[in-house]
Design an enzyme around this catalytic site. Structure first.
Site, PDB file in Angstrom:
ATOM      1  N   ARG A   1     -22.708  -7.153 -30.002  1.00 55.89           N
ATOM      2  CA  ARG A   1     -23.572  -5.993 -29.820  1.00 55.89           C
ATOM      3  C   ARG A   1     -24.626  -5.970 -30.914  1.00 55.89           C
ATOM      4  O   ARG A   1     -24.338  -6.264 -32.065  1.00 55.89           O
ATOM      5  CB  ARG A   1     -22.752  -4.702 -29.898  1.00 55.89           C
ATOM      6  CG  ARG A   1     -23.586  -3.431 -29.794  1.00 55.89           C
ATOM      7  CD  ARG A   1     -22.732  -2.199 -30.006  1.00 55.89           C
ATOM      8  NE  ARG A   1     -22.121  -2.141 -31.318  1.00 55.89           N
ATOM      9  CZ  ARG A   1     -22.743  -1.768 -32.436  1.00 55.89           C
ATOM     10  NH1 ARG A   1     -24.008  -1.430 -32.412  1.00 55.89           N
ATOM     11  NH2 ARG A   1     -22.098  -1.729 -33.585  1.00 55.89           N
ATOM     12  N   VAL A   2     -25.857  -5.645 -30.517  1.00 58.89           N
ATOM     13  CA  VAL A   2     -26.919  -5.361 -31.476  1.00 58.89           C
ATOM     14  C   VAL A   2     -27.453  -3.973 -31.162  1.00 58.89           C
ATOM     15  O   VAL A   2     -27.546  -3.578 -29.992  1.00 58.89           O
ATOM     16  CB  VAL A   2     -28.053  -6.413 -31.455  1.00 58.89           C
ATOM     17  CG1 VAL A   2     -27.580  -7.725 -32.062  1.00 58.89           C
ATOM     18  CG2 VAL A   2     -28.585  -6.643 -30.065  1.00 58.89           C
ATOM     19  N   SER A   3     -27.791  -3.224 -32.209  1.00 58.08           N
ATOM     20  CA  SER A   3     -28.161  -1.821 -32.050  1.00 58.08           C
ATOM     21  C   SER A   3     -29.560  -1.613 -31.494  1.00 58.08           C
ATOM     22  O   SER A   3     -29.835  -0.589 -30.875  1.00 58.08           O
ATOM     23  CB  SER A   3     -28.040  -1.091 -33.387  1.00 58.08           C
ATOM     24  OG  SER A   3     -26.727  -1.195 -33.863  1.00 58.08           O
ATOM     25  N   THR A   4     -30.468  -2.557 -31.735  1.00 57.39           N
ATOM     26  CA  THR A   4     -31.827  -2.415 -31.220  1.00 57.39           C
ATOM     27  C   THR A   4     -32.183  -3.643 -30.402  1.00 57.39           C
ATOM     28  O   THR A   4     -31.612  -4.723 -30.595  1.00 57.39           O
ATOM     29  CB  THR A   4     -32.865  -2.258 -32.351  1.00 57.39           C
ATOM     30  OG1 THR A   4     -32.933  -3.478 -33.091  1.00 57.39           O
ATOM     31  CG2 THR A   4     -32.505  -1.114 -33.282  1.00 57.39           C
TER      32      THR A   4
ATOM     33  N   GLN B   1     -33.281  -6.789 -32.419  1.00 63.23           N
ATOM     34  CA  GLN B   1     -32.305  -7.590 -33.147  1.00 63.23           C
ATOM     35  C   GLN B   1     -31.829  -8.762 -32.290  1.00 63.23           C
ATOM     36  O   GLN B   1     -31.821  -8.695 -31.066  1.00 63.23           O
ATOM     37  CB  GLN B   1     -31.115  -6.733 -33.572  1.00 63.23           C
ATOM     38  CG  GLN B   1     -31.473  -5.693 -34.619  1.00 63.23           C
ATOM     39  CD  GLN B   1     -30.295  -4.785 -34.934  1.00 63.23           C
ATOM     40  OE1 GLN B   1     -29.534  -4.410 -34.053  1.00 63.23           O
ATOM     41  NE2 GLN B   1     -30.161  -4.425 -36.186  1.00 63.23           N
TER      42      GLN B   1
END
Length: 189
Positions: free
Chosen positions: A8-11, A14
């Site tokens: 998972r990446v938050s943005t 990324q």
């Protein structure tokens, strides 16, 4: 019995490649990746798909525990559900696994630290914004046109130029010209 990965990446800006490389090196057969999704959300499209995909005897692998979630309760609930289904869990970087009492204890401690890190970031951000506001600073993007250019935009528009032509003269978009003219209309109304 497969090792299934979740990243998972938050943005959306990324890149999850570091996580994907580590999961591949850990022998993961398939990876589900959420892009631009906060770890505080309990429902995430790819995490939900990953959890539905897992079968008894499989192991869910993540690069770091905080990729699974930033909320201690949620992380522990997911791990409990996996355990009830006969699915193992492994955090590659921290070397945590649900096998054995020590692994489960470390999992609880590390998930608490992940939530602490998130809560501390939020707290610092709010304090910084409050301090900036107290000093008269406002966040956000800087204005494209200063007062002089905004006045010039009004003059050019009043002289009969189109918004697109005014934008070319002032080196801004037609939408920016309209925005400044609309701001003026709201102030005078």
């Amino acid at each position: 019995m497969a090792v299934i990965g979740y990243a998972r990446v938050s943005t959306t800006e990324q890149d999850p490649q570091l996580q994907l490389d580590a999961l591949e090196a850990a022998g993961v057969a398939k990876v589900f990746v959420d892009h631009g999704v906060s770890g505080t959300k309990t429902s995430r499209p790819e995490l939900d798909a990953c959890l539905a995909y897992l079968r008894e005897g499989d192991t869910l692998a993540v690069w770091k525990l905080d990729r699974l979630g930033r909320n201690t309760r949620h992380v522990l609930e997911v791990i409990d559900q996996l355990t009830e289904r006969g699915v193992g869990f492994r955090s590659v970087t921290e070397g945590i696994t649900t096998e054995g009492a020590m692994g489960r204890a470390m999992l609880t401690i590390m998930s608490a630290f992940a939530q602490l890190e998130r809560d501390t970031m939020v707290e610092r951000t709010r304090a910084g914004l409050a301090a900036a506001a107290a000093n008269g600073r406002k966040g956000g993007r800087p204005h494209k046109l200063d007062d002089v250019k905004a006045a010039r935009a009004r003059e050019l528009r009043a002289s009969g130029m189109t918004a697109a032509e005014v934008g070319k003269v002032l080196d801004c978009s037609r939408a920016t010209v309209y925005r400044y003219l609309a701001d003026d209309a709201q102030v005078t109304a």
